[in-house]
Every structure is written in structure tokens, then in C-alpha cells.
Design a protein around this motif. Structure first.
Motif, PDB file in Angstrom:
ATOM      1  N   LYS A  25       0.631  -0.987 -18.300  1.00 37.44           N
ATOM      2  CA  LYS A  25       1.542  -0.789 -17.163  1.00 37.44           C
ATOM      3  C   LYS A  25       1.647   0.645 -16.641  1.00 37.44           C
ATOM      4  CE  LYS A  25       4.539  -4.489 -18.848  1.00 37.44           C
ATOM      5  NZ  LYS A  25       5.738  -4.678 -19.694  1.00 37.44           N
ATOM      6  N   ALA A  26       1.317   1.638 -17.457  1.00 39.50           N
ATOM      7  CA  ALA A  26       1.532   3.034 -17.028  1.00 39.50           C
ATOM      8  C   ALA A  26       0.484   3.445 -15.988  1.00 39.50           C
ATOM      9  CB  ALA A  26       1.465   3.958 -18.233  1.00 39.50           C
ATOM     10  N   SER A  27       0.852   4.411 -15.165  1.00 35.72           N
ATOM     11  CA  SER A  27      -0.087   4.954 -14.185  1.00 35.72           C
ATOM     12  C   SER A  27      -1.109   5.852 -14.888  1.00 35.72           C
ATOM     13  CB  SER A  27       0.679   5.774 -13.142  1.00 35.72           C
ATOM     14  OG  SER A  27       1.210   6.937 -13.749  1.00 35.72           O
ATOM     15  N   ASP A  28      -2.210   6.097 -14.190  1.00 39.40           N
ATOM     16  CA  ASP A  28      -3.218   7.011 -14.742  1.00 39.40           C
ATOM     17  C   ASP A  28      -2.609   8.384 -15.011  1.00 39.40           C
ATOM     18  OD1 ASP A  28      -4.952   4.921 -14.418  1.00 39.40           O
ATOM     19  OD2 ASP A  28      -6.179   5.874 -12.868  1.00 39.40           O
ATOM     20  N   ALA A  29      -1.716   8.832 -14.134  1.00 36.10           N
ATOM     21  CA  ALA A  29      -1.090  10.152 -14.299  1.00 36.10           C
ATOM     22  C   ALA A  29      -0.236  10.182 -15.570  1.00 36.10           C
ATOM     23  CB  ALA A  29      -0.231  10.482 -13.076  1.00 36.10           C
ATOM     24  N   GLU A  30       0.507   9.108 -15.835  1.00 34.96           N
ATOM     25  CA  GLU A  30       1.333   9.060 -17.058  1.00 34.96           C
ATOM     26  C   GLU A  30       0.452   9.060 -18.300  1.00 34.96           C
ATOM     27  OE1 GLU A  30       5.215   6.453 -16.483  1.00 34.96           O
ATOM     28  OE2 GLU A  30       3.453   5.458 -15.636  1.00 34.96           O
ATOM     29  N   ILE A  31      -0.638   8.287 -18.248  1.00 34.11           N
ATOM     30  CA  ILE A  31      -1.517   8.186 -19.415  1.00 34.11           C
ATOM     31  C   ILE A  31      -2.205   9.525 -19.683  1.00 34.11           C
ATOM     32  CG2 ILE A  31      -3.623   7.084 -20.281  1.00 34.11           C
ATOM     33  CD1 ILE A  31      -2.644   4.493 -18.829  1.00 34.11           C
ATOM     34  N   ALA A  32      -2.694  10.157 -18.648  1.00 31.87           N
ATOM     35  CA  ALA A  32      -3.353  11.459 -18.838  1.00 31.87           C
ATOM     36  C   ALA A  32      -2.358  12.481 -19.369  1.00 31.87           C
ATOM     37  CB  ALA A  32      -3.952  11.934 -17.512  1.00 31.87           C
ATOM     38  N   ASN A  59      13.627  12.992 -39.424  1.00 33.33           N
ATOM     39  CA  ASN A  59      13.480  12.724 -40.865  1.00 33.33           C
ATOM     40  C   ASN A  59      12.008  12.892 -41.245  1.00 33.33           C
ATOM     41  OD1 ASN A  59      14.027  11.910 -43.482  1.00 33.33           O
ATOM     42  ND2 ASN A  59      13.866   9.728 -42.992  1.00 33.33           N
ATOM     43  N   PRO A  60      11.514  14.152 -41.245  1.00 33.65           N
ATOM     44  CA  PRO A  60      10.060  14.366 -41.397  1.00 33.65           C
ATOM     45  C   PRO A  60       9.542  13.893 -42.741  1.00 33.65           C
ATOM     46  CG  PRO A  60      11.271  16.455 -41.525  1.00 33.65           C
ATOM     47  CD  PRO A  60      12.258  15.408 -41.129  1.00 33.65           C
ATOM     48  N   VAL A  61       8.349  13.303 -42.712  1.00 36.37           N
ATOM     49  CA  VAL A  61       7.691  12.871 -43.946  1.00 36.37           C
ATOM     50  C   VAL A  61       6.439  13.701 -44.221  1.00 36.37           C
ATOM     51  CG1 VAL A  61       8.655  10.537 -43.870  1.00 36.37           C
ATOM     52  CG2 VAL A  61       6.439  11.004 -42.795  1.00 36.37           C
ATOM     53  N   ALA A  62       6.219  14.757 -43.440  1.00 33.32           N
ATOM     54  CA  ALA A  62       5.139  15.716 -43.681  1.00 33.32           C
ATOM     55  C   ALA A  62       5.650  17.084 -43.231  1.00 33.32           C
ATOM     56  CB  ALA A  62       3.889  15.330 -42.894  1.00 33.32           C
ATOM     57  N   ALA A  63       4.959  18.134 -43.669  1.00 31.21           N
ATOM     58  CA  ALA A  63       5.387  19.497 -43.323  1.00 31.21           C
ATOM     59  C   ALA A  63       5.500  19.653 -41.807  1.00 31.21           C
ATOM     60  CB  ALA A  63       4.410  20.501 -43.918  1.00 31.21           C
ATOM     61  N   ILE A  64       4.565  19.079 -41.086  1.00 32.07           N
ATOM     62  CA  ILE A  64       4.672  18.982 -39.624  1.00 32.07           C
ATOM     63  C   ILE A  64       4.763  17.494 -39.289  1.00 32.07           C
ATOM     64  CG2 ILE A  64       3.502  19.359 -37.405  1.00 32.07           C
ATOM     65  CD1 ILE A  64       2.037  21.748 -38.791  1.00 32.07           C
ATOM     66  N   HIS A  65       5.818  17.120 -38.595  1.00 34.04           N
ATOM     67  CA  HIS A  65       5.985  15.708 -38.188  1.00 34.04           C
ATOM     68  C   HIS A  65       6.641  15.706 -36.806  1.00 34.04           C
ATOM     69  CE1 HIS A  65       7.522  11.372 -39.280  1.00 34.04           C
ATOM     70  NE2 HIS A  65       6.889  11.417 -38.124  1.00 34.04           N
ATOM     71  N   VAL A  66       5.803  15.490 -35.820  1.00 32.96           N
ATOM     72  CA  VAL A  66       6.230  15.536 -34.418  1.00 32.96           C
ATOM     73  C   VAL A  66       6.058  14.147 -33.807  1.00 32.96           C
ATOM     74  CG1 VAL A  66       5.624  16.530 -32.162  1.00 32.96           C
ATOM     75  CG2 VAL A  66       5.675  17.979 -34.194  1.00 32.96           C
ATOM     76  N   LEU A  67       6.957  13.805 -32.909  1.00 29.03           N
ATOM     77  CA  LEU A  67       6.851  12.558 -32.149  1.00 29.03           C
ATOM     78  C   LEU A  67       6.538  12.906 -30.707  1.00 29.03           C
ATOM     79  CD1 LEU A  67      10.163  10.937 -33.462  1.00 29.03           C
ATOM     80  CD2 LEU A  67       7.842  10.387 -34.225  1.00 29.03           C
ATOM     81  N   VAL A  68       5.665  12.153 -30.089  1.00 21.21           N
ATOM     82  CA  VAL A  68       5.409  12.326 -28.655  1.00 21.21           C
ATOM     83  C   VAL A  68       5.726  10.994 -27.981  1.00 21.21           C
ATOM     84  CG1 VAL A  68       3.793  13.092 -26.886  1.00 21.21           C
ATOM     85  CG2 VAL A  68       3.549  13.930 -29.241  1.00 21.21           C
ATOM     86  N   ILE A  69       6.559  11.065 -26.948  1.00 20.21           N
ATOM     87  CA  ILE A  69       6.990   9.847 -26.248  1.00 20.21           C
ATOM     88  C   ILE A  69       6.766  10.000 -24.745  1.00 20.21           C
ATOM     89  CG2 ILE A  69       8.708   9.321 -28.020  1.00 20.21           C
ATOM     90  CD1 ILE A  69      10.903  10.317 -26.241  1.00 20.21           C
ATOM     91  N   PHE A 124       0.333  11.963 -21.125  1.00 21.66           N
ATOM     92  CA  PHE A 124       0.721  11.641 -22.504  1.00 21.66           C
ATOM     93  C   PHE A 124      -0.375  12.071 -23.483  1.00 21.66           C
ATOM     94  CE2 PHE A 124       1.195   8.409 -25.963  1.00 21.66           C
ATOM     95  CZ  PHE A 124       2.440   8.790 -26.414  1.00 21.66           C
ATOM     96  N   VAL A 125      -1.603  11.743 -23.168  1.00 24.81           N
ATOM     97  CA  VAL A 125      -2.712  12.104 -24.064  1.00 24.81           C
ATOM     98  C   VAL A 125      -2.802  13.629 -24.193  1.00 24.81           C
ATOM     99  CG1 VAL A 125      -5.221  12.030 -24.335  1.00 24.81           C
ATOM    100  CG2 VAL A 125      -4.000   9.980 -23.632  1.00 24.81           C
ATOM    101  N   ARG A 126      -2.643  14.324 -23.081  1.00 29.05           N
ATOM    102  CA  ARG A 126      -2.690  15.798 -23.136  1.00 29.05           C
ATOM    103  C   ARG A 126      -1.490  16.353 -23.894  1.00 29.05           C
ATOM    104  NH1 ARG A 126      -5.028  15.472 -17.581  1.00 29.05           N
ATOM    105  NH2 ARG A 126      -7.251  15.710 -18.005  1.00 29.05           N
ATOM    106  N   ALA A 127      -0.334  15.712 -23.765  1.00 24.73           N
ATOM    107  CA  ALA A 127       0.863  16.185 -24.472  1.00 24.73           C
ATOM    108  C   ALA A 127       0.676  16.068 -25.985  1.00 24.73           C
ATOM    109  CB  ALA A 127       2.093  15.394 -24.015  1.00 24.73           C
TER     110      ALA A 127
END
Ligand code: 5GP
Length: 125
Positions: free
Chosen positions: A65-72, A41-51, A74-77
């Protein structure tokens, strides 16, 4: 109905179902630990979710709680999803609602990426 992020993780939430393949999604990017998808249900022309793929309710839960690998990953994603959707070409906003007062509806950590148009002020006054 906004969620209480102090509650334990509930794996019946929509994003958990998407991650298990029980519900479809319009995927932008998938990495080892993260998934980026277009908001239904986008509220902007581009509306993406990252999980993250892991079971985290909120940003602070993930940070604790997340590992360093998960955090890195996610941030890169988040950055890669901004590039893939070309949100990066004209400016974009990254936002994560946490808990009832912020209006978090889905109790699985997600970052919104908004772009593709002027985004206005950060908060309505
Ligand atoms: P929140 O309010 O929790 O920060 O944001 C939840 C977001 O999830 C909303 O923008 C809503 O449109 C989106 N959403 C809810 N259900 C689905 C779904 O089944 N698929 C996708 N792709 N997005 C969803």
C-alpha cells in the motif's frame, strides 16, 4: 501478546501515539516519512526501531500500500539509523516481526536494528 496482523490498523498502538506526539521517544532520526527511535527495552547494546509514519501494520501491508516515496524513505532511514548509531561499524542485524507466530507485539510496522555486540545465530534451535 502478539498481534494478529490480518486485523485492520489500530491507531491506539504505542507507535501511533509516539508519532502523534502523545508519548515521548528517544529519537535517532526523523525524515519526511519515517522515524527511528531507541527501543525502550533494548535487548542488544544498540537496539533501534525504525517505523514509517504512515498507518501500516506489517511489512507486507507496507509493501502493498505505501507509495514509492514512503518505501524509499523508509529503506534509507534504516541505513541512516545504522550509520548514526554506528551499528554499521561492526555489523548489525535488521529484523521485522510480523504477526502472531513471529511475536509481533506492536501492530505498526517496525524494523529492529540490533548491533554493538556479537549477535549470535539468527534463530535459536
Ligand atoms: P515487536 O515484538 O512487535 O517486534 O517489537 C516491539 C518493540 O517495541 C519491543 O522491542 C519493545 O521493547 C518496543 N516498545 C514497546 N513500547 C515502546 C515504547 O513505548 N517506546 C519504545 N521506544 N519502544 C517500545
Amino acid at each position: 501478546m502478539p498481534i494478529d496482523h490480518s486485523l485492520p490498523y489500530d491507531d491506539s498502538n504505542i507507535f501511533a501515539k509516539i508519532l502523534r506526539g502523545e508519548l515521548p521517544c528517544n529519537k535517532v532520526l526523523e525524515t519526511e516519512h519515517s522515524l527511528a527511535l531507541h527501543d525502550i527495552n533494548p535487548v542488544a547494546a544498540i537496539h533501534v526501531l525504525v517505523i514509517p509514519k504512515g498507518a501500516y501494520v506489517s511489512w507486507d501491508d507496507f509493501a502493498a500500500k505505501a507509495s514509492d516515496a514512503e518505501i524509499a524513505d523508509f529503506v534509507r532511514a534504516v541505513g541512516e539509523a545504522a550509520r548514526l548509531t554506528e551499528a554499521d561499524t561492526q555489523g548489525y542485524r535488521v529484523l521485522s516481526n510480523t504477526g502472531k507466530r513471529a511475536g509481533q507485539e506492536v501492530p505498526h510496522l517496525h524494523v529492529h536494528i540490533f548491533g554493538g555486540q556479537p549477535l549470535g545465530p539468527m534463530l535459536a534451535r
